[in-house]
Design a protein around this motif. Structure first.
Motif, PDB file in Angstrom:
ATOM      1  N   ARG A  44      71.027  19.191  61.081  1.00  0.00           N
ATOM      2  CA  ARG A  44      71.924  19.572  62.176  1.00  0.00           C
ATOM      3  C   ARG A  44      73.362  19.184  61.874  1.00  0.00           C
ATOM      4  NH1 ARG A  44      71.481  21.136  67.636  1.00  0.00           N
ATOM      5  NH2 ARG A  44      73.609  21.719  68.202  1.00  0.00           N
ATOM      6  N   TRP A  47      74.598  21.657  59.413  1.00  0.00           N
ATOM      7  CA  TRP A  47      74.756  22.956  60.084  1.00  0.00           C
ATOM      8  C   TRP A  47      76.034  22.990  60.926  1.00  0.00           C
ATOM      9  CZ3 TRP A  47      73.075  27.777  60.090  1.00  0.00           C
ATOM     10  CH2 TRP A  47      73.293  28.560  61.209  1.00  0.00           C
ATOM     11  N   ASP A  48      76.282  21.926  61.723  1.00  0.00           N
ATOM     12  CA  ASP A  48      77.493  21.891  62.540  1.00  0.00           C
ATOM     13  C   ASP A  48      78.745  21.856  61.683  1.00  0.00           C
ATOM     14  OD1 ASP A  48      75.982  21.965  64.800  1.00  0.00           O
ATOM     15  OD2 ASP A  48      75.977  19.795  65.125  1.00  0.00           O
ATOM     16  N   TRP A 244      66.188  18.799  67.657  1.00  0.00           N
ATOM     17  CA  TRP A 244      67.391  19.621  67.463  1.00  0.00           C
ATOM     18  C   TRP A 244      68.421  19.329  68.553  1.00  0.00           C
ATOM     19  CZ3 TRP A 244      68.941  22.396  63.463  1.00  0.00           C
ATOM     20  CH2 TRP A 244      69.987  23.293  63.630  1.00  0.00           C
ATOM     21  N   GLY A 248      71.987  17.584  68.012  1.00  0.00           N
ATOM     22  CA  GLY A 248      73.233  18.174  68.491  1.00  0.00           C
ATOM     23  C   GLY A 248      74.118  17.147  69.168  1.00  0.00           C
ATOM     24  N   SER A 251      75.461  14.968  66.428  1.00  0.00           N
ATOM     25  CA  SER A 251      76.502  15.669  65.677  1.00  0.00           C
ATOM     26  C   SER A 251      77.798  15.747  66.471  1.00  0.00           C
ATOM     27  CB  SER A 251      76.013  17.079  65.327  1.00  0.00           C
ATOM     28  OG  SER A 251      77.038  17.823  64.701  1.00  0.00           O
TER      29      SER A 251
END
Length: 359
Positions: A44, A47-48, A244, A248, A251
């Motif tokens: 994550r 991805w961010d 997830w 988030g 993140s």
């Protein structure tokens, strides 16, 4: 007694409670969520970071580059290439095709069509119509003859073919067919009985050897294993979603921390340097250097313009003196008599004469 019941409040419908979870789901949930969280958090974060970098790259590089490379060349090609070319081709098509074809249709094809139509009308009225009438008379006679011959042939066919065929069907073929049908029904009953017995034997054999073992395998082995796998898969999917969402939040916190750290390390010092050092230094440079230099430059420009103006006036005067020395004084224009009244000769309210009517 039943009337007041209409005004009674209906009993509220309570949602059915969720079925209790088994010990297997509870035992699997915690370790699965821990493992999935450890695996998902780096994914994550990466991805961010990729999303933020991609958005920055798209806004600053890809969108302007795409417009410069793909949009504006096509717009320029359409506006300055395709549209003028299409207009030129349309004008050429109109001049080379539409106008000549219109002239050809109006002055050539239309008169020729009118003449051809008149000739065809005369041919139809004077030639084809009499010939058609004659052919119709001949065909009518031939039709009457064929009708008479057909009636004779129908009478012969009735008494030579139809009546003998009906007698043969009624007295010979029908009894023979009934006998054949009775024999066929007997053979069909025998085959059905034998087939039913064989099918019953095969059905019970397949049921004992295949169906019952398969049902036992499905009921006592595959169904429990499938339920366990379904519980494990559901818990893994729930753990992925939970991890997830938690990743988030992590993140977002890391991004805010990095943004705050970047602001403290880079933005705030740069802003402080700009506000406390560069701005006063710029004001000092502006007041002590740039403004005096700009005033001096304006003074130099003003003096330069005055010098250039004086030089142009001197050159113009020198040219005039040289022209007067070589060519003499220029010819003065002759004075033109002005007809406006001057002095006491002006018109008054008590006099009817003017300067134009006065002798």
């Amino acid at each position: 007694m039943d009337a007041p019941r209409k005004f009674e409040k209906p009993p509220s419908v309570r949602p059915s409670p969720q079925p209790p979870e088994g010990c297997l789901a509870v035992a699997i949930r915690v370790p699965v969520r821990i493992v999935v969280l450890v695996l998902v958090v780096p994914v994550r974060l990466v991805w961010d970071a990729l999303v933020v970098g991609g958005r920055f790259l798209y806004r600053t590089v890809l969108r302007p580059l795409g417009r410069a490379v793909f949009v504006w060349p096509w717009v320029a090609l359409w506006r300055y290439g395709v549209v003028p070319l299409a207009k030129a081709l349309g004008w050429l098509a109109k001049v080379l095709l539409v106008v000549p074809l219109g002239w050809l249709y109006r002055y050539v094809l239309t008169p020729v069509a009118h003449g051809t139509g008149a000739a065809l009308a005369w041919l139809y009225a004077r030639v084809l119509t009499p010939v058609g009438h004659a052919c119709a008379w001949v065909l009518k006679g031939a039709g009457a003859a064929l009708a008479a011959g057909g009636a004779v042939m129908a009478w012969l066919a009735r008494y030579l073919l139809v009546l003998p065929a009906g007698w043969l069907y009624a007295w010979i073929l029908t009894p023979v067919g009934h006998g054949i049908a009775w024999c066929g029904r007997g053979l069909l009953w025998l085959a059905t009985t034998v087939g039913t017995g064989i099918g019953t034997v095969l059905y019970w054999t397949a049921r004992i050897l295949l169906v019952l073992p398969a049902v036992a395998l499905w009921r006592w082995i595959l169904t429990p294993v499938g339920r366990v796998l379904a519980v494990v898969g559901r818990e893994i999917l729930d753990a992925l979603g939970h991890a997830w969402r938690i990743a988030g939040h992590i993140s977002l916190a890391v991004g805010r921390f990095l943004g705050t750290l970047f602001r403290w390390i880079f933005v705030e010092p740069v802003s402080w340097v700009y506000r406390t050092i560069l701005t006063p230094v710029g004001h000092v440079v502006r007041d002590l250097v740039l403004r005096p230099a700009a005033g001096a430059a304006r003074s130099v420009g003003r003096v330069t313009r005055q010098v250039l103006t004086a030089a142009r006036d001197s050159a113009r005067q020198a040219r005039a003196d040289f022209r007067r020395l070589v060519l003499g004084e220029p010819r003065q224009p002759e004075p033109v008599e002005r007809r406006e009244p001057t002095g006491d000769e002006t018109r008054t309210l008590g006099r009817s004469t003017t300067v134009l009517t006065k002798d």
